[in-house]
Write a protein that holds these residues in place. Sequence first.
Motif, mmCIF file in Angstrom:
data_model
loop_
_atom_site.group_PDB
_atom_site.id
_atom_site.type_symbol
_atom_site.label_atom_id
_atom_site.label_comp_id
_atom_site.label_asym_id
_atom_site.label_seq_id
_atom_site.Cartn_x
_atom_site.Cartn_y
_atom_site.Cartn_z
ATOM 1 N N UNK A 78 -18.538 -13.909 -30.189
ATOM 2 C CA UNK A 78 -17.126 -13.661 -29.899
ATOM 3 C C UNK A 78 -16.842 -13.613 -28.405
ATOM 4 N N UNK A 79 -17.830 -13.201 -27.628
ATOM 5 C CA UNK A 79 -17.660 -13.093 -26.180
ATOM 6 C C UNK A 79 -17.604 -11.646 -25.730
ATOM 7 N N UNK A 80 -17.110 -11.444 -24.519
ATOM 8 C CA UNK A 80 -16.957 -10.098 -23.975
ATOM 9 C C UNK A 80 -15.613 -9.545 -24.439
ATOM 10 N N UNK A 81 -15.667 -8.402 -25.098
ATOM 11 C CA UNK A 81 -14.463 -7.774 -25.607
ATOM 12 C C UNK A 81 -14.079 -6.597 -24.717
ATOM 13 N N UNK A 82 -12.781 -6.386 -24.575
ATOM 14 C CA UNK A 82 -12.277 -5.281 -23.775
ATOM 15 C C UNK A 82 -11.987 -4.084 -24.675
ATOM 16 N N UNK A 83 -12.467 -2.929 -24.263
ATOM 17 C CA UNK A 83 -12.195 -1.684 -24.972
ATOM 18 C C UNK A 83 -11.799 -0.626 -23.951
ATOM 19 N N UNK A 84 -11.137 0.407 -24.435
ATOM 20 C CA UNK A 84 -10.785 1.519 -23.555
ATOM 21 C C UNK A 84 -12.086 2.213 -23.128
ATOM 22 N N UNK A 85 -12.366 2.278 -21.830
ATOM 23 C CA UNK A 85 -13.617 2.924 -21.407
ATOM 24 C C UNK A 85 -13.564 4.439 -21.600
ATOM 25 N N UNK A 86 -14.713 5.008 -21.923
ATOM 26 C CA UNK A 86 -14.833 6.460 -22.090
ATOM 27 C C UNK A 86 -15.372 7.076 -20.805
ATOM 28 N N UNK A 87 -15.059 8.321 -20.622
ATOM 29 C CA UNK A 87 -15.557 9.072 -19.473
ATOM 30 C C UNK A 87 -17.053 9.346 -19.635
ATOM 31 N N UNK A 88 -17.748 9.627 -18.545
ATOM 32 C CA UNK A 88 -19.154 10.028 -18.648
ATOM 33 C C UNK A 88 -19.300 11.209 -19.610
ATOM 34 N N UNK A 89 -20.464 11.284 -20.269
ATOM 35 C CA UNK A 89 -20.704 12.340 -21.257
ATOM 36 C C UNK A 89 -22.169 12.760 -21.245
ATOM 37 N N UNK A 90 -22.432 14.047 -21.511
ATOM 38 C CA UNK A 90 -23.822 14.506 -21.599
ATOM 39 C C UNK A 90 -24.493 13.924 -22.841
ATOM 40 N N UNK A 91 -25.681 13.370 -22.653
ATOM 41 C CA UNK A 91 -26.409 12.737 -23.755
ATOM 42 C C UNK A 91 -27.008 13.812 -24.647
ATOM 43 N N UNK A 92 -26.700 13.721 -25.946
ATOM 44 C CA UNK A 92 -27.229 14.685 -26.915
ATOM 45 C C UNK A 92 -28.159 14.035 -27.928
ATOM 46 N N UNK A 93 -28.159 12.693 -27.984
ATOM 47 C CA UNK A 93 -28.985 11.984 -28.959
ATOM 48 C C UNK A 93 -29.305 10.599 -28.431
ATOM 49 N N UNK A 94 -30.539 10.147 -28.684
ATOM 50 C CA UNK A 94 -30.998 8.821 -28.272
ATOM 51 C C UNK A 94 -31.506 8.091 -29.503
ATOM 52 N N UNK A 95 -31.138 6.815 -29.645
ATOM 53 C CA UNK A 95 -31.664 5.983 -30.727
ATOM 54 C C UNK A 95 -32.379 4.799 -30.080
ATOM 55 N N UNK A 96 -33.571 4.500 -30.578
ATOM 56 C CA UNK A 96 -34.361 3.377 -30.063
ATOM 57 C C UNK A 96 -34.446 2.301 -31.140
ATOM 58 N N UNK A 97 -33.738 1.190 -30.906
ATOM 59 C CA UNK A 97 -33.730 0.093 -31.866
ATOM 60 C C UNK A 97 -34.950 -0.817 -31.724
ATOM 61 N N UNK A 98 -35.818 -0.510 -30.793
ATOM 62 C CA UNK A 98 -37.028 -1.299 -30.600
ATOM 63 C C UNK A 98 -38.204 -0.817 -31.423
ATOM 64 N N UNK A 99 -38.046 0.314 -32.091
ATOM 65 C CA UNK A 99 -39.114 0.887 -32.920
ATOM 66 C C UNK A 99 -38.556 1.199 -34.298
#
Length: 143
Positions: A78-99
């Motif tokens: 589809x290409x590069x899509x524009x979305x409303x950007x979110x403000x910085x946020x403290x990371x509470x969870x990480x997901x690794x799609x490589x494993x």
Amino acid sequence: MIPGGEEILHATSLAIDGKGLLILGPSGSGKSALALRLIAYGAGLIADDRTGLRQGPGAPVAFCPAAAIRGLIEARGLGLLQVQPAAPAPVVLVVDLGCDETERLPPRRHITLLGYPLPLVLRPQNDHLAEGLLVWIRGGRQE
């Protein structure tokens, strides 16, 4: 790592109810596709493909490292899509799609980023990852 306790990762980051989700994985692993599903459920895009992390009070804070990519997400075919950007946020969870996750009820896993231990989820072999991550961030995981 860049000076001042900041780091730029090959990762996509989202804000869900003011909490950051960091999606790791190699190119083509589905980071942006997962992010698009979560955005459709109301998550906000912090940064796609390149995410900055800086030290925050109690957790690393995810931010967009370059104005040129702010509010843009790649949707293959589809290409590069524009979305409303979110403000910085403290990371509470990480997901690794490589494993891949092989356990039905996996043990608690953690990853350390900028000296902070964070809960880590591996790619489950099911189709409810986006929904499960939303529920986890909003309600937590049973001990």
